[in-house]
Design a protein around this motif. Structure first.
Motif, short mmCIF file in Angstrom:
data_model
loop_
_atom_site.label_atom_id
_atom_site.label_comp_id
_atom_site.label_asym_id
_atom_site.label_seq_id
_atom_site.Cartn_x
_atom_site.Cartn_y
_atom_site.Cartn_z
N VAL A 76 28.63 -11.57 45.13
CA VAL A 76 28.79 -13.02 45.02
C VAL A 76 30.27 -13.32 45.19
O VAL A 76 31.08 -12.96 44.33
N GLN A 77 30.62 -13.96 46.28
CA GLN A 77 32.01 -14.31 46.57
C GLN A 77 32.25 -15.76 46.16
O GLN A 77 31.74 -16.69 46.78
N LEU A 78 32.99 -15.93 45.07
CA LEU A 78 33.26 -17.25 44.51
C LEU A 78 34.63 -17.72 44.99
O LEU A 78 35.64 -17.06 44.73
N ARG A 79 34.65 -18.84 45.68
CA ARG A 79 35.89 -19.33 46.28
C ARG A 79 36.07 -20.82 45.99
O ARG A 79 35.11 -21.56 45.80
N VAL A 107 33.95 -6.58 38.65
CA VAL A 107 34.46 -7.90 39.01
C VAL A 107 35.85 -7.72 39.59
O VAL A 107 36.70 -7.08 38.96
N GLN A 108 36.07 -8.25 40.76
CA GLN A 108 37.35 -8.12 41.43
C GLN A 108 37.97 -9.50 41.62
O GLN A 108 37.31 -10.43 42.10
N GLU A 109 39.23 -9.63 41.23
CA GLU A 109 39.96 -10.90 41.37
C GLU A 109 40.88 -10.82 42.58
O GLU A 109 41.63 -9.86 42.75
N CYS A 110 40.81 -11.84 43.41
CA CYS A 110 41.67 -11.92 44.60
C CYS A 110 42.40 -13.26 44.57
O CYS A 110 42.20 -14.08 43.67
N ALA A 111 43.22 -13.49 45.57
CA ALA A 111 44.03 -14.71 45.59
C ALA A 111 43.17 -15.95 45.77
O ALA A 111 43.54 -17.04 45.31
N GLU A 112 42.02 -15.83 46.42
CA GLU A 112 41.18 -16.99 46.70
C GLU A 112 40.11 -17.22 45.65
O GLU A 112 39.49 -18.28 45.64
N GLY A 113 39.82 -16.23 44.80
CA GLY A 113 38.75 -16.42 43.82
C GLY A 113 38.33 -15.12 43.18
O GLY A 113 39.14 -14.23 42.93
N LEU A 114 37.03 -14.98 42.94
CA LEU A 114 36.46 -13.83 42.26
C LEU A 114 35.30 -13.27 43.09
O LEU A 114 34.60 -14.02 43.79
N ASP A 115 35.11 -11.95 42.98
CA ASP A 115 33.98 -11.26 43.62
C ASP A 115 33.20 -10.52 42.55
O ASP A 115 33.78 -9.72 41.80
N TYR A 139 26.38 -22.89 48.45
CA TYR A 139 26.46 -21.47 48.81
C TYR A 139 25.72 -21.21 50.11
O TYR A 139 24.85 -21.97 50.55
N LYS A 140 26.11 -20.09 50.73
CA LYS A 140 25.47 -19.57 51.93
C LYS A 140 25.17 -18.10 51.72
O LYS A 140 25.88 -17.41 50.98
N SER A 159 23.57 -7.73 50.79
CA SER A 159 23.53 -9.19 50.80
C SER A 159 24.84 -9.75 50.28
O SER A 159 25.46 -9.19 49.38
N THR A 160 25.25 -10.87 50.85
CA THR A 160 26.46 -11.57 50.45
C THR A 160 26.14 -13.03 50.18
O THR A 160 25.53 -13.69 51.03
N PHE A 161 26.52 -13.50 48.99
CA PHE A 161 26.36 -14.89 48.61
C PHE A 161 27.76 -15.52 48.57
O PHE A 161 28.57 -15.16 47.71
N SER A 162 28.04 -16.42 49.48
CA SER A 162 29.33 -17.09 49.56
C SER A 162 29.21 -18.44 48.87
O SER A 162 28.56 -19.35 49.38
N VAL A 163 29.86 -18.56 47.70
CA VAL A 163 29.78 -19.78 46.89
C VAL A 163 31.11 -20.51 47.01
O VAL A 163 32.17 -19.94 46.75
N GLU A 164 31.06 -21.77 47.40
CA GLU A 164 32.25 -22.60 47.54
C GLU A 164 32.22 -23.70 46.50
O GLU A 164 31.28 -24.51 46.44
N ILE A 165 33.26 -23.75 45.65
CA ILE A 165 33.37 -24.76 44.61
C ILE A 165 34.12 -25.96 45.17
O ILE A 165 35.03 -25.82 45.98
N VAL A 166 33.73 -27.14 44.72
CA VAL A 166 34.43 -28.36 45.13
C VAL A 166 35.90 -28.25 44.73
O VAL A 166 36.21 -27.92 43.59
#
Length: 433
Positions: A76-79, A107-115, A139-140, A159-166
Motif C-alpha cells: 500500500v503506497q500512501l502518498r 513499514v517504510q517511510e520515504c520523502a513522499e509518504g509511507l509504504d 486509490y488505484k 499487487s500494488t495499491f496506490s492511495v493518494e490523499i487530498v
C-alpha cells in the motif's frame, strides 16, 4: 514417528525399541533397537544397535516468507502531494490507535509518504478500507505477474495499491474555485481549513461562515493550498476590536458559534519599531487575541503565489491570521509532560530531519490547541519528571493537555525502548528536543 524414517526396517522383525538418554539441548535423539531375522532354516540372528537422529528446525512456507524482509505479495503506497508531514503524523496516530498495521510485514517511510508491505492481498485491502474511512483519499490498483504454472494453471501476482490523499491539511489557507465556493453557500473563495476527516471543513475568517465539502467534490474541482504552516509570518497585534458577526453578515446562517469575529491591526514582528506600517484584517481569533500578543498569519501583500483561482479575484485581504503564537516551539516542547507513540518504520536517507522536526512540533501544538482534534489520538503520560520552569519566551496562557486525558504509557529502559507489551517505538519528547 522415528521408526518410520528408517529404511529397510520392514525386512527384519523388530523385537524391542526404546529411547536412550541424551542432553536436553543437544538436538540429538537416540533409539535403541533390537531386531531379528531368519538366516537359515530354524536359525535366527538377533542384533542390537543404536540409531541417532538429528533435530533440524524448519519453518513452514508462510513463516519463511514472513521472515524474509524483502518478500511481499501486496504493498500500500500512501502518498500526499504536500511538502509537510502533518497529515502523516496524524494518520500514524490513528493507525496505532486502531491497530491497523498489525498484519504488515514492514513499514517504510520515504520523502513522499509511507509504504506498507503485506504477505496477503486481503490484508492490504483491509488497510485501504481503513484509510478510506479516516482521510479523504482515492486509490488505484495494479498487478505484476511473478510466475505462472502452466500445468496447474495458477498465477502468482504482486499487487500494488496506490492511495493518494487530498493535499489539504488543517491550518492551510485555500482559494476555492468559484464553482465550488458557490455550491458551498456562496462562501468567500479565500478560506481557512479547520478540520480534515473524510471531508474538508473550511471557515471564512472574515465572516465566520463555515462549510464542508467531500473528497469527491475536491477531485471534481482540484486545487492546491495557497500556503501551509511553513510560509506563515509572525505578526504583532497592536489593536483588536470584537464585532458582531450577525450585524456584519445578516444574510449568513451557517456561522460558527465557537469563535469571535474581530477587527485587528497588526504589524510584522520583524518590522516592529521600524515605521510600524499597520495592516488591517478581520480575524476569527477575537476570543484569544489581545493587544500585545503575536499571531501567525499569511501576508498577501508580499506573497508571490501562482494560483489561477486567486488571480481571478478582484479583492484580496492584506493579511489572514491563522492561529495565535505562544513563543519558542522548542522551549514549549521541553515543558510537555506527555508523549506520543510512533510506528516502527524504516526511514529513508533522503528525509529532511530539520523540516520533519518542525512539522512534528507544529503537530503537537495542534493537539494542545484543539481538544476535538486530539480526541482520536492516544496521548501518554511521560513517566519521567518534567521541570515546569517559567520561561519568558513561552506565553503563560499556552494551552496544555490535562492529566485526565492521558494514558499510562509503557515502561522505558535506559535506551528508550519499550519493555512491556508493545511492538512500537516510543519517542521521548525531552530527548528529542
Amino acid at each position: 514417528m522415528c521408526l518410520k524414517r528408517l529404511k529397510g526396517l520392514n525386512k527384519v522383525h523388530l523385537v524391542d525399541a526404546g529411547f536412550v538418554w541424551t542432553e536436553p539441548h543437544s538436538k540429538r535423539i537416540k533409539v535403541k533397537l533390537t531386531v531379528q531375522k531368519e538366516v537359515f532354516q530354524s536359525t535366527l540372528l538377533q542384533q542390537v544397535f543404536v540409531v541417532e537422529y538429528i533435530v533440524h528446525y524448519n519453518m513452514c512456507e508462510e513463516c519463511q516468507r514472513r521472515e524474509a524482509q524483502d518478500f511481499w505479495r501486496a504493498v500500500v503506497q500512501l502518498r500526499q502531494k504536500a511538502e509537510h508531514k502533518k497529515t502523516f503524523l496524524y494518520l500514524e496516530q490513528l493507525i496505532l490507535k486502531h491497530k491497523a498495521h498489525h498484519n504488515s510485514l514492514r513499514v517504510q517511510e520515504c520523502a513522499e509518504g509511507l509504504d506498507f508491505f503485506y504477505g496477503l492481498k486481503q490484508d492490504a485491502r483491509k488497510m485501504v478500507d481503513f484509510l478510506m474511512t479516516v482521510v479523504p483519499c482515492r486509490y488505484k490498483t495494479s498487478q505484476e505477474l511473478i510466475s505462472h504454472d502452466t500445468h496447474s494453471n495458477t498465477y502468482n501476482y504482486k499487487s500494488t495499491f496506490s492511495v493518494e490523499i487530498v493535499p489539504i491539511c488543517k491550518g492551510n489557507i485555500l482559494c476555492l474555485p468559484l464553482k465550488l465556493a458557490r455550491s458551498l453557500g456562496n462562501i468567500n473563495q479565500i478560506v481557512l481549513c479547520t478540520k480534515v476527516t473524510t471531508s474538508m471543513h473550511v471557515l471564512d475568517p472574515r465572516t465566520l461562515q463555515v462549510a464542508e465539502f467531500s473528497a469527491t467534490e475536491y477531485w471534481r474541482y482540484p486545487f492546491f493550498p495557497l500556503c501551509d504552516h511553513r510560509q506563515l509570518t509572525e505578526f504583532y497585534v497592536l489593536q483588536i476590536e470584537p464585532l458582531d458577526p450577525t450585524a456584519v453578515n445578516g444574510s449568513c446562517t451557517n456561522l460558527s458559534q465557537k469563535l469571535v469575529l474581530a477587527d485587528a491591526w497588526v504589524v510584522p514582528l520583524s518590522e516592529l519599531g521600524q515605521g510600524d506600517k499597520q495592516l488591517h484584517c478581520r480575524t476569527h481569533l477575537g476570543h484569544i487575541l489581545r493587544a500585545g500578543d503575536t499571531a501567525m498569519g499569511f501576508d498577501f501583500t508580499r506573497a508571490n503565489v501562482n494560483d489561477p483561482n486567486l488571480e481571478q479575484m478582484k479583492t484580496v485581504p492584506d493579511v489572514l491570521l491563522v492561529k495565535k503564537s505562544y513563543g519558542d516551539k522548542k522551549k514549549c516542547h521541553k515543558q510537555r509532560n506527555w508523549y506520543l507513540q510512533s510506528l516502527n518504520k524504516e526511514q529513508s536517507a533522503a528525509m529532511d530531519e530539520a523540516a520533519y522536526e518542525k512539522d512534528y512540533y507544529d503537530f503537537l501544538e495542534d493537539l494542545e490547541e484543539d481538544r476535538q482534534f486530539r480526541q482520536h489520538v492516544n496521548i501518554y503520560k511521560n513517566p519521567r519528571p518534567v521541570a515546569m520552569e517559567m520561561d519568558p519566551d513561552v506565553a503563560q496562557d499556552k494551552p496544555t493537555i490535562g492529566v485526565e486525558e492521558m494514558l499510562e504509557g509503557l515502561t522505558l529502559d535506559d535506551h528508550g525502548v519499550a519493555t512491556a507489551a508493545g511492538q512500537v517505538v516510543v519517542d521521548d519528547p525531552n530527548e528529542a528536543a
